[in-house]
Motif scaffolding. Structure first.
Motif, PDB file in Angstrom:
ATOM      1  N   THR A 141      -0.531  -7.662   7.429  1.00  0.00           N
ATOM      2  CA  THR A 141      -0.661  -6.481   6.566  1.00  0.00           C
ATOM      3  C   THR A 141      -1.995  -6.495   5.823  1.00  0.00           C
ATOM      4  O   THR A 141      -2.673  -5.454   5.717  1.00  0.00           O
ATOM      5  N   ALA A 142      -2.387  -7.670   5.332  1.00  0.00           N
ATOM      6  CA  ALA A 142      -3.672  -7.781   4.630  1.00  0.00           C
ATOM      7  C   ALA A 142      -4.829  -7.433   5.556  1.00  0.00           C
ATOM      8  O   ALA A 142      -5.796  -6.765   5.157  1.00  0.00           O
ATOM      9  N   GLN A 145      -4.834  -3.626   6.229  1.00  0.00           N
ATOM     10  CA  GLN A 145      -5.337  -2.900   5.059  1.00  0.00           C
ATOM     11  C   GLN A 145      -6.833  -3.095   4.880  1.00  0.00           C
ATOM     12  O   GLN A 145      -7.542  -2.168   4.472  1.00  0.00           O
ATOM     13  N   GLY A 148      -8.745  -0.635   6.625  1.00  0.00           N
ATOM     14  CA  GLY A 148      -8.673   0.730   6.131  1.00  0.00           C
ATOM     15  C   GLY A 148      -7.411   1.478   6.512  1.00  0.00           C
ATOM     16  O   GLY A 148      -7.288   2.684   6.232  1.00  0.00           O
ATOM     17  N   HIS A 149      -6.441   0.789   7.122  1.00  0.00           N
ATOM     18  CA  HIS A 149      -5.203   1.456   7.521  1.00  0.00           C
ATOM     19  C   HIS A 149      -4.212   1.525   6.351  1.00  0.00           C
ATOM     20  O   HIS A 149      -4.150   0.598   5.535  1.00  0.00           O
ATOM     21  N   ARG A 150      -3.444   2.591   6.305  1.00  0.00           N
ATOM     22  CA  ARG A 150      -2.293   2.635   5.393  1.00  0.00           C
ATOM     23  C   ARG A 150      -1.161   1.864   6.079  1.00  0.00           C
ATOM     24  O   ARG A 150      -0.486   2.378   6.963  1.00  0.00           O
ATOM     25  N   ALA A 151      -1.028   0.609   5.667  1.00  0.00           N
ATOM     26  CA  ALA A 151      -0.096  -0.303   6.324  1.00  0.00           C
ATOM     27  C   ALA A 151       0.829  -0.919   5.299  1.00  0.00           C
ATOM     28  O   ALA A 151       0.487  -1.034   4.116  1.00  0.00           O
ATOM     29  N   VAL A 152       2.010  -1.348   5.756  1.00  0.00           N
ATOM     30  CA  VAL A 152       2.978  -1.959   4.859  1.00  0.00           C
ATOM     31  C   VAL A 152       3.751  -3.036   5.615  1.00  0.00           C
ATOM     32  O   VAL A 152       3.958  -2.937   6.825  1.00  0.00           O
ATOM     33  N   TYR A 171       3.042   6.156   7.379  1.00  0.00           N
ATOM     34  CA  TYR A 171       2.102   5.037   7.445  1.00  0.00           C
ATOM     35  C   TYR A 171       1.306   5.108   8.747  1.00  0.00           C
ATOM     36  O   TYR A 171       1.756   5.712   9.736  1.00  0.00           O
ATOM     37  N   ASP A 172       0.140   4.477   8.757  1.00  0.00           N
ATOM     38  CA  ASP A 172      -0.642   4.370   9.992  1.00  0.00           C
ATOM     39  C   ASP A 172      -0.023   3.341  10.930  1.00  0.00           C
ATOM     40  O   ASP A 172      -0.072   3.489  12.158  1.00  0.00           O
ATOM     41  N   GLY A 325      -9.350  -9.802   5.617  1.00  0.00           N
ATOM     42  CA  GLY A 325      -7.931  -9.853   5.286  1.00  0.00           C
ATOM     43  C   GLY A 325      -7.450 -11.267   5.034  1.00  0.00           C
ATOM     44  O   GLY A 325      -6.739 -11.531   4.054  1.00  0.00           O
TER      45      GLY A 325
END
Length: 478
Positions: A141-142, A145, A148-152, A171-172, A325
């Motif tokens: 996830t890090a 992100q 630049g992605h909207r990630a979770v 989410y992306d 990340g």
């Protein structure tokens, strides 16, 4: 009636039974109502004030909630699908009845997959394994992100997966941690890419055998689209890839702590490199990060980073984002966490090492160790661990319900290693344990809490056990 694809009318007319009304069960029931389900029964043998409060909320929305002893003993006559909470074993009476009647059984993961909106659904990058899942998902996830992605992070860690897929702002990409429990009743998921980090005996009582446990882990690769990531050092994970029915064109990608071969990520000196996702992979490799970017740089944590990097690269993440990340990532508490240095001795909390495989990985990260071990062994054995780590053991301090299992393994394979047995089980037991470990440690040693066992015999959870260790170490320092 087909269950492969659903219209709003399909959800409305289907008779759903949700088994379990804990966090996952409530999320499943709530999500089904949001999706338009009009025939929903929720069953749980527990009956507490907290559950009754939640039941009132859903009953106002049309669900039928039955709580209390015996509620899950019999499957209702009118049912099209059972949605089960993780941890309920397949041999539970209600699930056994569903299987006998050929009623489909879905995990919360299966439900989440089917609830996705095909027009906006985020790809899933999925991770399972006996150990390292949470850290690897968080690393991934890090990295995503940093690109630049909207990630979770979702699933068995972070945001509930149902909440992630139902988010009105899509989410992306979603990094999904999956347990063997969750995978057992997951049938139609098709991950963008997936990884099995490792396989070692765990939860065998739930699955019935090690073979069944491994097969459930391998479900993560079914219908995989881009990359099946496996552990080169664990041939069982590669075999699961070989056995998987994947989308045509999906590639097998290995991760290794050695020099990577073709279609692998691995190490060259102190660099993490990619020979899988570059055009020139036949003759060269691309630098992704350095060991200095990983905290801590223990071997098993470097392996986690490589697996995360492979999944991120399968999604098209640039090498610089892998580095950034990993550089900014710090693992959660109780995962090989440095507590303090006292009198030249390093004290490390890896209370999350709740099985022998995880404890062995921690032990092999240090040259000389005073090992604190014990708790509930869950039927596990420790012979392989002791054989692998005995040359590193300065001494062992044991506590907990199943300490005798570890003592017997030490007697068989490391009889000369000093050991102290602490029989106390009250709140002061850990302070006694740490005090004994301090007496045995020499300057430069590591006192390592890596119990190899569950914590419930003495502590509320592994976090409480780790906190007790850290508090005892701080008292020692004072």
């Amino acid at each position: 009636m087909s269950l492969e694809s659903r219209t709003a009318d399909g959800w409305a007319t289907t008779q759903f039974v949700v088994l379990g009304f804990g966090t996952a069960g409530y999320a499943c029931a709530d999500s089904l109502i949001q999706a338009g389900a009009e025939h929903l029964v929720v069953l749980d043998d527990r009956d507490t004030e907290a559950l009754r409060e939640k039941a009132q909320i859903l009953e106002t929305l049309g669900a039928t909630i039955t709580l209390g002893p015996g509620s899950t003993a019999e499957l209702p006559k009118e049912v099209d699908v059972v949605v089960t909470s993780p941890g309920v074993p397949p041999h539970a009476p209600l699930l056994a009845q569903a299987a006998e009647r050929d009623v489909p059984i879905w995990s919360e993961i299966e439900l989440a997959w089917r609830l996705r909106d095909p027009a906006t659904a985020a790809p899933w990058l999925c991770i399972t394994g006996t150990n390292g899942k949470t850290t690897t998902v968080q690393m991934l996830t890090a990295i995503l992100q940093a690109a630049g992605h909207r990630a979770v992070a979702a699933g068995n860690v972070g945001l509930p997966l149902l909440e992630a897929v139902m988010d009105p702002e899509p989410y992306d990409v979603i990094a999904v941690e999956l347990s063997s429990y969750q995978l057992h009743f997951t049938h139609s998921m098709s991950a963008h890419s997936a990884a099995v980090l490792n396989l070692a005996p765990d939860h065998v009582d739930w699955h019935g055998s090690m073979e069944a446990y491994a097969l459930d882990k391998g479900r993560i690769y079914a219908n995989c689209q881009v990359a099946c990531v496996y552990n080169v050092a664990d041939p069982a994970t590669e075999q699961l890839v070989a056995d998987a029915d994947v989308v045509e064109g999906c590639r097998a990608i290995g991760f290794t702590l050695g020099t990577p071969g073709l279609s692998m990520v691995g190490l060259v000196d102190d660099l993490l490199v990619d020979r899988a996702f570059i055009e020139q992979r036949a003759t060269s490799a691309q630098e992704l990060a350095s060991l200095a970017d990983i905290t801590p740089a223990a071997p098993h944590n470097v392996a986690n980073a490589l697996a995360a990097a492979a999944l991120a690269r399968s999604f098209g993440v640039p090498a610089t984002a892998v580095r950034d990340g990993l550089r900014g990532f710090r693992p959660d508490k109780h995962r090989i966490a440095h507590v303090a240095d006292v009198a030249g001795v390093n004290y490390v909390d890896d209370s999350k090492a709740t099985n022998p495989h995880a404890a062995q990985a921690s032990l092999l990260a240090y040259e000389h160790v005073v090992w604190i071990a014990g708790g509930q062994a869950k039927g596990a054995t420790f012979d392989e661990l002791v054989i692998a780590a005995r040359e590193r053991l300065r001494a062992v301090v044991l506590l907990g319900q199943d300490k005798q299992v570890i003592i017997e393994a030490l007697e068989r394979h490391a009889p000369d290693v000093p050991r102290i047995v602490v029989d106390a089980t009250d709140t002061g037991a850990m302070r006694i344990v740490v005090g004994e470990a301090a007496k045995l440690a020499q300057v430069g040693d590591t006192v390592l809490l890596a119990p190899g066992c569950a914590s419930w015999d003495m502590f509320a959870n592994y976090g409480a056990r780790g906190d007790a260790f850290a508090e005892a170490v701080r008292s020692l320092a004072e």
